[in-house]
Design a protein around this motif. Structure first.
Motif, PDB file in Angstrom:
ATOM      1  N   GLU A  91      45.026  41.297  36.909  1.00 25.10           N
ATOM      2  CA  GLU A  91      44.454  40.515  38.011  1.00 25.10           C
ATOM      3  C   GLU A  91      43.329  39.613  37.518  1.00 25.10           C
TER       4      GLU A  91
ATOM      5  N   ILE B 287      48.196  38.682  34.456  1.00 21.86           N
ATOM      6  CA  ILE B 287      48.567  38.870  35.858  1.00 21.86           C
ATOM      7  C   ILE B 287      48.416  40.336  36.250  1.00 21.86           C
TER       8      ILE B 287
ATOM      9  N   GLN C  42      49.680  40.080  45.538  1.00 22.79           N
ATOM     10  CA  GLN C  42      48.873  39.103  44.812  1.00 22.79           C
ATOM     11  C   GLN C  42      49.465  38.811  43.443  1.00 22.79           C
TER      12      GLN C  42
ATOM     13  N   THR D  65      42.557  33.246  38.585  1.00 22.95           N
ATOM     14  CA  THR D  65      43.653  32.270  38.614  1.00 22.95           C
ATOM     15  C   THR D  65      43.413  31.145  37.613  1.00 22.95           C
TER      16      THR D  65
ATOM     17  N   LYS E 155      50.842  35.155  41.938  1.00 22.68           N
ATOM     18  CA  LYS E 155      50.392  34.564  40.674  1.00 22.68           C
ATOM     19  C   LYS E 155      51.568  34.315  39.735  1.00 22.68           C
TER      20      LYS E 155
ATOM     21  N   LEU F  85      53.239  31.247  40.941  1.00 22.03           N
ATOM     22  CA  LEU F  85      52.408  30.096  40.589  1.00 22.03           C
ATOM     23  C   LEU F  85      52.643  29.688  39.142  1.00 22.03           C
TER      24      LEU F  85
END
Length: 205
Positions: free
Chosen positions: A93, A90, A3, A96, A7, A10
């Protein structure tokens, strides 16, 4: 871990795409328009209006050569700090949406840093009569970190020839809303900050 990698990808992809869009528009304006030239896009409410500034967003600036250098160094320090913060988000976590909002701010800062850092090295000077062109590296109109930032978005939504004399500040003066000319990178910063304040404020609490 997977994950976090997604990110990170992204963030990098978003920033690269935003920078490409910002620089593509600036390069097109810089190489096709003279200083002060304006092209109407939507009636009297939206123009592509080419100006350059020595300072911060929306034409604000610090005076003198050292003011320009201080501002450029401040931008670089801010980019490093924001990049570190995104990495931390990031790792934690974070949502987003929060990461995207901060990435918008970083992309905007990077876009204007690129102008001030490099445009002076490979562009001739833009004037009221001459369009800038590419020159051999290091022979342009300014040294490293002393280039001008390209602005082109102008939205004079409301124009008043003369404000009432009793008005504070603007009394007896012409008034334009929205007066500043800005660029796409400036809008990234503004949109990113507004998005974080309006929709992600709970995270920062």
């Amino acid at each position: 871990m997977e994950q976090k990698k997604k990110k990170t990808l992204l963030v990098v992809s978003l920033i690269v795409l935003l920078l490409i869009a910002d620089q593509a528009v600036k390069l097109c304006v810089k190489t096709h328009m003279t200083i002060g030239e304006a092209i109407p896009v939507f009636g009297k409410w939206f123009y592509i209006h080419f100006i350059e500034n020595q300072g911060a967003a929306y034409g604000m600036e610090l005076g003198g050569e050292y003011g320009k250098l201080i501002l450029s160094l401040f931008r670089i320090a801010a980019v490093v700090a924001i990049g570190w913060y995104i990495r931390r988000l990031i790792r934690r976590e974070a949502p987003t949406g929060v990461i995207v909002g901060v990435s918008l701010v970083l992309a905007g800062a990077l876009g204007n840093i690129f102008d001030s850092a490099f445009y002076g090295l490979f562009f001739s000077e833009s004037t009221f009569t001459e369009v800038a062109h590419f020159v051999p590296w290091g022979t342009g109109y300014a040294s490293f970190l002393h280039g001008s930032v390209v602005d082109m978005l102008y939205f004079p939504l409301i124009e008043i020839d003369r404000m009432p004399d009793w008005m504070p500040i603007w009394g007896g003066e012409p008034f334009i809303f929205f007066g500043p000319t800005f660029n796409i990178a400036d809008s990234y910063v503004t949109c990113g900050m507004l998005y974080l304040i309006l929709f992600q404020y709970k995270f920062f609490k």
